[in-house]
Enzyme design. Structure first.
Site, PDB file in Angstrom:
ATOM      1  N   GLU A  50      -9.880  -1.905   5.035  1.00 31.80           N
ATOM      2  CA  GLU A  50     -10.537  -1.634   6.306  1.00 31.80           C
ATOM      3  C   GLU A  50     -11.793  -2.507   6.441  1.00 31.80           C
ATOM      4  O   GLU A  50     -12.268  -3.070   5.449  1.00 31.80           O
ATOM      5  CB  GLU A  50     -10.919  -0.151   6.382  1.00 31.80           C
ATOM      6  CG  GLU A  50      -9.702   0.796   6.389  1.00 31.80           C
ATOM      7  CD  GLU A  50      -9.008   0.878   7.753  1.00 31.80           C
ATOM      8  OE1 GLU A  50      -8.874  -0.164   8.442  1.00 31.80           O
ATOM      9  OE2 GLU A  50      -8.580   1.976   8.130  1.00 31.80           O
TER      10      GLU A  50
ATOM     11  N   HIS B  20      -7.713  -4.870   9.937  1.00 33.22           N
ATOM     12  CA  HIS B  20      -7.381  -4.636   8.524  1.00 33.22           C
ATOM     13  C   HIS B  20      -6.111  -5.377   8.122  1.00 33.22           C
ATOM     14  O   HIS B  20      -5.215  -5.576   8.937  1.00 33.22           O
ATOM     15  CB  HIS B  20      -7.306  -3.139   8.178  1.00 33.22           C
ATOM     16  CG  HIS B  20      -6.129  -2.398   8.728  1.00 33.22           C
ATOM     17  ND1 HIS B  20      -6.232  -1.143   9.291  1.00 33.22           N
ATOM     18  CD2 HIS B  20      -4.803  -2.707   8.793  1.00 33.22           C
ATOM     19  CE1 HIS B  20      -5.031  -0.736   9.670  1.00 33.22           C
ATOM     20  NE2 HIS B  20      -4.149  -1.652   9.387  1.00 33.22           N
TER      21      HIS B  20
ATOM     22  N   ASP C 160       0.814  -1.222   0.000  1.00 34.47           N
ATOM     23  CA  ASP C 160       0.000   0.000   0.000  1.00 34.47           C
ATOM     24  C   ASP C 160       0.845   1.269   0.000  1.00 34.47           C
ATOM     25  O   ASP C 160       2.057   1.232   0.224  1.00 34.47           O
ATOM     26  CB  ASP C 160      -0.960  -0.012   1.200  1.00 34.47           C
ATOM     27  CG  ASP C 160      -0.337  -0.654   2.439  1.00 34.47           C
ATOM     28  OD1 ASP C 160       0.890  -0.552   2.618  1.00 34.47           O
ATOM     29  OD2 ASP C 160      -1.077  -1.280   3.224  1.00 34.47           O
TER      30      ASP C 160
ATOM     31  N   ASN D  28      -8.183  -2.997  14.089  1.00 32.55           N
ATOM     32  CA  ASN D  28      -9.547  -3.288  13.651  1.00 32.55           C
ATOM     33  C   ASN D  28      -9.601  -4.480  12.697  1.00 32.55           C
ATOM     34  O   ASN D  28     -10.619  -4.726  12.067  1.00 32.55           O
ATOM     35  CB  ASN D  28     -10.171  -2.058  12.988  1.00 32.55           C
ATOM     36  CG  ASN D  28      -9.395  -1.597  11.752  1.00 32.55           C
ATOM     37  OD1 ASN D  28      -8.469  -2.263  11.313  1.00 32.55           O
ATOM     38  ND2 ASN D  28      -9.782  -0.459  11.204  1.00 32.55           N
TER      39      ASN D  28
HETATM   40  C1  F6R Z   1       1.150  -1.480   6.145  1.00 36.01           C
HETATM   41  C2  F6R Z   1      -0.062  -2.276   6.213  1.00 36.01           C
HETATM   42  C3  F6R Z   1      -0.874  -2.349   7.460  1.00 36.01           C
HETATM   43  C4  F6R Z   1      -0.017  -2.656   8.688  1.00 36.01           C
HETATM   44  C5  F6R Z   1      -0.894  -2.689   9.947  1.00 36.01           C
HETATM   45  C6  F6R Z   1      -0.068  -2.951  11.183  1.00 36.01           C
HETATM   46  O1  F6R Z   1       1.785  -1.624   4.886  1.00 36.01           O
HETATM   47  O2  F6R Z   1      -0.446  -2.838   5.228  1.00 36.01           O
HETATM   48  O3  F6R Z   1      -1.863  -3.320   7.332  1.00 36.01           O
HETATM   49  O4  F6R Z   1       0.611  -3.887   8.518  1.00 36.01           O
HETATM   50  O5  F6R Z   1      -1.551  -1.474  10.079  1.00 36.01           O
HETATM   51  O6  F6R Z   1       0.789  -1.891  11.396  1.00 36.01           O
HETATM   52  P1  F6R Z   1       1.865  -1.949  12.562  1.00 36.01           P
HETATM   53  O7  F6R Z   1       2.801  -3.035  12.222  1.00 36.01           O
HETATM   54  O8  F6R Z   1       2.555  -0.594  12.500  1.00 36.01           O
HETATM   55  O9  F6R Z   1       1.127  -2.181  13.819  1.00 36.01           O
END
Ligand code: F6R
Length: 262
Positions: free
Chosen positions: A143, A138, A67, A136
Site C-alpha cells: 500500500e 498499490h 499475496d 491507490n
Molecule cells: C492481487 C494483487 C493486487 C491486484 C490489484 C488490482 O494479487 O496483488 O495488487 O492486482 O488490487 O486488482 P483488480 O485486478 O481486481 O483490479
C-alpha cells in the site's frame, strides 16, 4: 518502461497472454510471479485456452503468487489460493509441487515470509512477474507508504483497498484487513515485469506510476526503477497519460530499429 495502450480489456488480455506465452516458449521452465483480482482473470482464461488448444505446455513452469489474506486458509472460498485454483491451476498442467503461495495462517509470519523469499531464490528468481494495480497505486498489496525496498511481509490494507476487495465477498461477510505480500524490493528483483490495467478507475494510478515521480506514496512508480517493465493499459486506464501519442508511436514502430542493424 514500455507502455502499450490497447483499445479495451479484451485486447489488454490478448497482448498480456501473448507476452507470457512467448516467454514460456523461450523458456519452458519459466518462473512466473502471479497476481489475483479481476484484471488477471481474462489473461488466465487465454492461457487456459492456449493449453487446451495444445499451444502451451505448463508442465515445467513454477509459480509464486504475490499475496494472500491473513486468516484465510487454502480451502476458504475467498482465499487467493482458491482463486488461483479455480481460475488457473486446476485447468492447466502446472504440477502441484511447482506452485508456491503464501499461507493465510502460517505458524510464524516472519519465518514464513523469509522462507518464501528463499524459495524464490532457490527457483533462480522470478522470470516474469504479472501485476495488477490498485486505485491507490498499490502493487501486490504494498500500500502507499510501503518502502521501495520492502521484502515479503505482513501488511495492513487501506480502507480503500478493503472496500475494493469487498466485491469478492458476500454482503456482511468480513473482508480481511491483513495480508501477506511480496515486497516492492522482491517484485523489483524479477527479471521482467508485466503490469496490466483497465478502466477509468485505474487512470490516476497509471498516470502517477508511469509519469509521476518515484515515490513510496505511489508503489507502482517504483517500476520506473526496473529495466524491463511493460505496462499494458486500455484506453480508459491510459486516458491521463500526457505522452500517450509517443507511447503509441513507439509500439507501432517497435520493429523498425532492426532496419539499422548491419
Ligand atoms: C492481487 C494483487 C493486487 C491486484 C490489484 C488490482 O494479487 O496483488 O495488487 O492486482 O488490487 O486488482 P483488480 O485486478 O481486481 O483490479
Amino acid at each position: 518502461m514500455d507502455v502499450i495502450i490497447m483499445a479495451d480489456y479484451d485486447e489488454v488480455c490478448r497482448e498480456a497472454a501473448k507476452i507470457i506465452l512467448d516467454g514460456l516458449r523461450a523458456k519452458p521452465d519459466l518462473v512466473l510471479g502471479l497476481a489475483t483480482g479481476s484484471t488477471s482473470l481474462g489473461v488466465y482464461a487465454r492461457l487456459i485456452d492456449a493449453y487446451q488448444a495444445h499451444e502451451a505446455d505448463f508442465s515445467r513452469v513454477r509459480t509464486f503468487n504475490l499475496d494472500e489474506y491473513l486468516g484465510l486458509t487454502e480451502d476458504h472460498t475467498r482465499s487467493y489460493a482458491a482463486f488461483m485454483d479455480q481460475n488457473l491451476f486446476r485447468r492447466v498442467n502446472i504440477p502441484r509441487a511447482n506452485i508456491h503461495r503464501l499461507q493465510g495462517k502460517p505458524r510464524d509470519i516472519e519465518r514464513h515470509c523469509a522462507d518464501y523469499e528463499a524459495r524464490i531464490r532457490e527457483a533462480g528468481g522470478i522470470d516474469l512477474q504479472i501485476l495488477g494495480i490498485g486505485r491507490n497505486g498499490h502493487i501486490g498489496f504494498n500500500e502507499p507508504g510501503s518502502s521501495l525496498s520492502s521484502r515479503t511481509r505482513a501488511m495492513t490494507l487501506t480502507r480503500e483497498t478493503v472496500d475494493d476487495n469487498a466485491r469478492f465477498f458476500n454482503t456482511g461477510e468480513p473482508v480481511p484487513r491483513f495480508v501477506l505480500t511480496m515486497g516492492i524490493g522482491t517484485i523489483l528483483e524479477a527479471r521482467s515485469i508485466l503490469l496490466l490495467a483497465y478502466g477509468v478507475k485505474k487512470s490516476d494510478a497509471i498516470q502517477r506510476s508511469i509519469e509521476g515521480p518515484v515515490t513510496a506514496s505511489v508503489p507502482g512508480s517504483a517500476l520506473q526503477l526496473h529495466p524491463r517493465t511493460t505496462i499494458v493499459a486500455d484506453e480508459d486506464a491510459a486516458r491521463l497519460l500526457s505522452r500517450k501519442e509517443y507511447y503509441r508511436w513507439v509500439y507501432q514502430n517497435k520493429d523498425r530499429m532492426s532496419e539499422f542493424l548491419t
